[in-house]
Write a protein that holds these residues in place. Structure first.
Motif, mmCIF file in Angstrom:
data_model
loop_
_atom_site.group_PDB
_atom_site.id
_atom_site.type_symbol
_atom_site.label_atom_id
_atom_site.label_comp_id
_atom_site.label_asym_id
_atom_site.label_seq_id
_atom_site.Cartn_x
_atom_site.Cartn_y
_atom_site.Cartn_z
ATOM 1 N N ILE A 142 -10.676 -17.810 -21.433
ATOM 2 C CA ILE A 142 -9.748 -17.748 -22.565
ATOM 3 C C ILE A 142 -10.052 -18.870 -23.550
ATOM 4 N N LEU A 164 -3.841 -19.365 -33.656
ATOM 5 C CA LEU A 164 -4.541 -19.669 -32.398
ATOM 6 C C LEU A 164 -4.368 -21.132 -32.004
ATOM 7 N N MET A 171 -2.616 -22.155 -28.541
ATOM 8 C CA MET A 171 -3.351 -22.977 -27.575
ATOM 9 C C MET A 171 -2.648 -24.309 -27.340
ATOM 10 N N ILE A 198 -11.923 -19.638 -33.314
ATOM 11 C CA ILE A 198 -11.529 -20.702 -34.247
ATOM 12 C C ILE A 198 -12.751 -21.241 -34.981
ATOM 13 N N SER A 246 -4.017 -30.014 -31.162
ATOM 14 C CA SER A 246 -4.068 -28.631 -31.620
ATOM 15 C C SER A 246 -2.892 -28.304 -32.531
ATOM 16 N N ALA A 279 -6.470 -24.174 -22.834
ATOM 17 C CA ALA A 279 -5.698 -22.922 -22.893
ATOM 18 C C ALA A 279 -5.602 -22.172 -21.583
ATOM 19 N N CYS A 324 -11.125 -18.351 -27.465
ATOM 20 C CA CYS A 324 -10.325 -18.951 -28.545
ATOM 21 C C CYS A 324 -11.133 -19.973 -29.331
#
Length: 151
Positions: free
Chosen positions: A126, A30, A34, A134, A77, A121, A130
């Protein structure tokens, strides 16, 4: 291929996991996805925003600030995702803070009724999903065992 102490859930040395648990792999994927989306959106915003913002009476500083945030968060990220294999508690804490800030920012964007949620993202819904996934994956016992293992 499990080895190690009895009662260890993932094998390894003295009950510590040797291989990255599946939940950590999911969080890592993820983060990579992202990060890629944020870098792509940042590049698209950089290419289109200068003319649009200048045409609407905005300043170039607004476009530079937005692009800097997008590219910075995308890079963070990806760096966090790459550090999962070798990182310690700092990587886990930074990922938890990153996911928490993502959730707060996406809730703020949704609260304002603003559909322009490019920061996390590509959209606030969304990004909220996410970020929640996470965060949930990073506070599990498996995450604690993985990031606190001896190196």
């Amino acid at each position: 291929m499990r080895s190690g102490a009895p009662n260890s859930s993932y094998g390894g040395y003295l009950g510590h996991p040797r291989d990255m648990p599946g939940l950590m792999r999911g969080a890592r994927v993820l983060l990579f996805v992202m990060g890629g989306v944020q870098l792509t959106v940042g590049a698209l915003v950089a290419s289109f925003s200068a003319g649009i913002i200048a045409g609407n009476g905005g300043s170039i500083a607004d476009a530079v600030a937005l692009v800097s945030v997008l590219l910075g968060l995308g890079a963070l990220s990806i760096v966090l995702g790459t550090k999962f294999a070798t990182g310690g508690r700092g990587v886990r804490v930074t990922t938890i803070v990153y996911a928490s800030l993502m959730i707060v920012a996406c809730l703020g964007i949704l609260g304002l009724g603003d559909g322009f949620g490019l920061i996390f993202a590509g959209g606030p819904v969304i990004g909220l999903a996410c970020g929640g996934i996470i965060l949930a994956l990073m506070v599990t016992a498996q995450a604690g065992a993985w990031f606190n293992r001896p190196r």
